[in-house]
Design a protein around this motif. Structure first.
Motif, PDB file in Angstrom:
ATOM      1  N   ASP A 195      21.109  35.222 -16.477  1.00 12.07           N
ATOM      2  CA  ASP A 195      22.034  35.827 -15.517  1.00 12.07           C
ATOM      3  C   ASP A 195      21.289  36.559 -14.402  1.00 12.07           C
ATOM      4  O   ASP A 195      21.758  36.592 -13.255  1.00 12.07           O
ATOM      5  CB  ASP A 195      22.981  36.790 -16.229  1.00 12.07           C
ATOM      6  N   MET A 196      20.140  37.151 -14.732  1.00 10.13           N
ATOM      7  CA  MET A 196      19.351  37.839 -13.715  1.00 10.13           C
ATOM      8  C   MET A 196      18.900  36.864 -12.627  1.00 10.13           C
ATOM      9  O   MET A 196      19.022  37.144 -11.432  1.00 10.13           O
ATOM     10  CB  MET A 196      18.129  38.493 -14.359  1.00 10.13           C
ATOM     11  N   HIS A 197      18.398  35.697 -13.042  1.00  8.45           N
ATOM     12  CA  HIS A 197      17.946  34.705 -12.062  1.00  8.45           C
ATOM     13  C   HIS A 197      19.116  34.173 -11.236  1.00  8.45           C
ATOM     14  O   HIS A 197      18.975  33.935 -10.034  1.00  8.45           O
ATOM     15  CB  HIS A 197      17.228  33.555 -12.770  1.00  8.45           C
ATOM     16  N   ARG A 198      20.253  33.986 -11.880  1.00  6.25           N
ATOM     17  CA  ARG A 198      21.427  33.534 -11.133  1.00  6.25           C
ATOM     18  C   ARG A 198      21.860  34.584 -10.116  1.00  6.25           C
ATOM     19  O   ARG A 198      22.272  34.262  -8.994  1.00  6.25           O
ATOM     20  CB  ARG A 198      22.563  33.229 -12.097  1.00  6.25           C
ATOM     21  N   GLY A 199      21.777  35.849 -10.510  1.00  2.00           N
ATOM     22  CA  GLY A 199      22.107  36.926  -9.584  1.00  2.00           C
ATOM     23  C   GLY A 199      21.172  36.952  -8.389  1.00  2.00           C
ATOM     24  O   GLY A 199      21.608  37.124  -7.242  1.00  2.00           O
ATOM     25  N   TYR A 200      19.876  36.787  -8.656  1.00  2.00           N
ATOM     26  CA  TYR A 200      18.909  36.740  -7.555  1.00  2.00           C
ATOM     27  C   TYR A 200      19.175  35.548  -6.644  1.00  2.00           C
ATOM     28  O   TYR A 200      19.053  35.650  -5.422  1.00  2.00           O
ATOM     29  CB  TYR A 200      17.491  36.661  -8.105  1.00  2.00           C
ATOM     30  N   ALA A 201      19.530  34.404  -7.240  1.00  2.00           N
ATOM     31  CA  ALA A 201      19.830  33.220  -6.437  1.00  2.00           C
ATOM     32  C   ALA A 201      21.014  33.478  -5.519  1.00  2.00           C
ATOM     33  O   ALA A 201      20.995  33.124  -4.331  1.00  2.00           O
ATOM     34  CB  ALA A 201      20.111  32.021  -7.346  1.00  2.00           C
ATOM     35  N   LEU A 202      22.051  34.127  -6.060  1.00  2.00           N
ATOM     36  CA  LEU A 202      23.222  34.454  -5.244  1.00  2.00           C
ATOM     37  C   LEU A 202      22.840  35.370  -4.087  1.00  2.00           C
ATOM     38  O   LEU A 202      23.325  35.194  -2.956  1.00  2.00           O
ATOM     39  CB  LEU A 202      24.287  35.110  -6.113  1.00  2.00           C
ATOM     40  N   GLN A 203      21.962  36.332  -4.338  1.00  2.00           N
ATOM     41  CA  GLN A 203      21.521  37.231  -3.274  1.00  2.00           C
ATOM     42  C   GLN A 203      20.791  36.465  -2.172  1.00  2.00           C
ATOM     43  O   GLN A 203      21.058  36.669  -0.982  1.00  2.00           O
ATOM     44  CB  GLN A 203      20.601  38.306  -3.848  1.00  2.00           C
ATOM     45  N   TRP A 204      19.883  35.569  -2.575  1.00  2.00           N
ATOM     46  CA  TRP A 204      19.127  34.813  -1.561  1.00  2.00           C
ATOM     47  C   TRP A 204      20.036  33.897  -0.759  1.00  2.00           C
ATOM     48  O   TRP A 204      19.883  33.766   0.459  1.00  2.00           O
ATOM     49  CB  TRP A 204      18.004  34.010  -2.221  1.00  2.00           C
ATOM     50  N   PHE A 205      20.990  33.251  -1.426  1.00  2.00           N
ATOM     51  CA  PHE A 205      21.922  32.387  -0.697  1.00  2.00           C
ATOM     52  C   PHE A 205      22.807  33.222   0.240  1.00  2.00           C
ATOM     53  O   PHE A 205      23.170  32.758   1.327  1.00  2.00           O
ATOM     54  CB  PHE A 205      22.789  31.598  -1.674  1.00  2.00           C
ATOM     55  N   SER A 206      23.132  34.441  -0.172  1.00  2.00           N
ATOM     56  CA  SER A 206      23.914  35.330   0.698  1.00  2.00           C
ATOM     57  C   SER A 206      23.114  35.697   1.938  1.00  2.00           C
ATOM     58  O   SER A 206      23.650  35.710   3.060  1.00  2.00           O
ATOM     59  CB  SER A 206      24.309  36.596  -0.067  1.00  2.00           C
ATOM     60  N   PHE A 207      21.825  35.998   1.750  1.00  2.00           N
ATOM     61  CA  PHE A 207      20.968  36.294   2.902  1.00  2.00           C
ATOM     62  C   PHE A 207      20.858  35.089   3.832  1.00  2.00           C
ATOM     63  O   PHE A 207      20.849  35.227   5.055  1.00  2.00           O
ATOM     64  CB  PHE A 207      19.581  36.721   2.437  1.00  2.00           C
ATOM     65  N   ALA A 208      20.767  33.884   3.218  1.00  2.00           N
ATOM     66  CA  ALA A 208      20.683  32.667   4.022  1.00  2.00           C
ATOM     67  C   ALA A 208      21.959  32.470   4.837  1.00  2.00           C
ATOM     68  O   ALA A 208      21.910  32.134   6.029  1.00  2.00           O
ATOM     69  CB  ALA A 208      20.442  31.459   3.115  1.00  2.00           C
ATOM     70  N   ALA A 209      23.111  32.686   4.186  1.00  2.00           N
ATOM     71  CA  ALA A 209      24.385  32.541   4.891  1.00  2.00           C
ATOM     72  C   ALA A 209      24.511  33.562   6.016  1.00  2.00           C
ATOM     73  O   ALA A 209      24.974  33.236   7.124  1.00  2.00           O
ATOM     74  CB  ALA A 209      25.539  32.699   3.903  1.00  2.00           C
ATOM     75  N   LEU A 210      24.060  34.791   5.750  1.00  2.00           N
ATOM     76  CA  LEU A 210      24.121  35.827   6.785  1.00  2.00           C
ATOM     77  C   LEU A 210      23.239  35.460   7.977  1.00  2.00           C
ATOM     78  O   LEU A 210      23.646  35.609   9.139  1.00  2.00           O
ATOM     79  CB  LEU A 210      23.674  37.165   6.199  1.00  2.00           C
ATOM     80  N   SER A 211      22.033  34.949   7.686  1.00  2.00           N
ATOM     81  CA  SER A 211      21.136  34.532   8.771  1.00  2.00           C
ATOM     82  C   SER A 211      21.764  33.420   9.597  1.00  2.00           C
ATOM     83  O   SER A 211      21.709  33.437  10.838  1.00  2.00           O
ATOM     84  CB  SER A 211      19.792  34.059   8.187  1.00  2.00           C
ATOM     85  N   ALA A 212      22.371  32.436   8.916  1.00  2.00           N
ATOM     86  CA  ALA A 212      22.991  31.319   9.623  1.00  2.00           C
ATOM     87  C   ALA A 212      24.156  31.800  10.492  1.00  2.00           C
ATOM     88  O   ALA A 212      24.298  31.369  11.650  1.00  2.00           O
ATOM     89  CB  ALA A 212      23.470  30.269   8.622  1.00  2.00           C
ATOM     90  N   VAL A 213      24.974  32.693   9.946  1.00  2.00           N
ATOM     91  CA  VAL A 213      26.120  33.213  10.703  1.00  2.00           C
ATOM     92  C   VAL A 213      25.645  33.976  11.937  1.00  2.00           C
ATOM     93  O   VAL A 213      26.204  33.825  13.040  1.00  2.00           O
ATOM     94  CB  VAL A 213      26.996  34.111   9.809  1.00  2.00           C
ATOM     95  N   LEU A 214      24.605  34.790  11.772  1.00  2.00           N
ATOM     96  CA  LEU A 214      24.089  35.562  12.908  1.00  2.00           C
ATOM     97  C   LEU A 214      23.525  34.648  13.990  1.00  2.00           C
ATOM     98  O   LEU A 214      23.740  34.875  15.193  1.00  2.00           O
ATOM     99  CB  LEU A 214      23.024  36.553  12.428  1.00  2.00           C
TER     100      LEU A 214
END
Length: 238
Positions: A195-214
């Motif tokens: 679950d820890m790795h899945r949580g980290y993956a979600l965080q990185w994908f969120s950062f990626a989505a934020l970068s793309a949106v910006l």
């Protein structure tokens, strides 16, 4: 568009790509940990490990060798059923001088008096140890090293190697087979951190989505500003 104007967009795209790659890397780590968990949960054959290099994380192994009883250390502040005690760590010299493996032999209760530490003599002669090979937790919070050299706050394989003057296997074994030594070997089910790795993956994908949106947002604003500027210029020309 000037190069200086393009730099923020290039940086944003690179950040997006980096975060996506890190997210997938965390998912791959999660898949690896899932495989370890499945291997631990499923009934498995015990692998006869003749050399320290034969150890594989998450596998149950059988080791033949002799205890280095004089090098036994106590792992401090181990709690079992609300009682404070120690885990007993003893290196095992594999038969045929095939290497050294640190064995967590089990838990022993403390007396409450730090001047009288518990003892857990290791059997003499050749023994067979069966247990689970795992990567020990070597870092974490510590209240400071004990004044007693044979009481450790955390597993330290490098320190053990220095202590015995020989290399030690990078994996430790949790002993599971019975022995007449009074130690408790009721090991908790390990948490492989899926679950820890899945949580980290979600965080990185969120950062990626934020970068793309910006990047898209500022790109759209820049294009719109240029379009309005060009429209104004045309009106002035007319």
């Amino acid at each position: 568009m000037q190069v200086r104007t393009l730099l923020p967009y290039v940086a944003g795209i690179l950040m997006c790509v980096l975060c996506v790659n890190l997210g997938f890397w965390q998912l791959r780590r999660a898949e690896y940990k899932i495989a370890l968990q499945a291997r631990f949960d499923a009934p498995s054959d015990v692998i006869a490990a003749r050399e320290a290099a034969d150890l594989r994380e998450g596998h149950r192994v059988a080791l033949r060798g002799q205890w280095l009883a004089s090098q036994t250390v106590l792992l401090d502040n181990r709690v079992y059923r609300e009682r404070v005690g120690f885990d007993v760590l003893t290196p095992l010299r594999l038969a045929g001088d095939a290497g050294f493996v640190l064995i967590n032999r089990g838990w022993i209760a403390g007396s409450g008096d730090r001047s009288h530490l518990p003892t857990a003599p290791a059997p003499t002669g050749e023994v067979i140890v069966k247990g689970l090979a795992e990567a020990p937790v070597t870092r974490g919070f510590s209240l400071g090293e004990s004044a007693e050299p044979h009481v450790w706050q955390r597993v330290d394989l490098a320190r053990m190697a220095t202590q015995i003057g020989k290399p030690v296997a990078p994996l430790m074994v949790l002993q599971e087979n019975a022995a007449n030594d009074g130690l408790v070997r009721d090991w908790p089910r390990p948490d492989f951190g899926v679950d820890m790795h899945r949580g980290y993956a979600l965080q990185w994908f969120s950062f990626a989505a934020l970068s793309a949106v910006l990047v898209l947002w500022f790109g759209w604003k820049n294009v719109r500003a240029n379009f309005l500027h060009a429209h104004e210029v045309k009106k002035d020309v007319r």
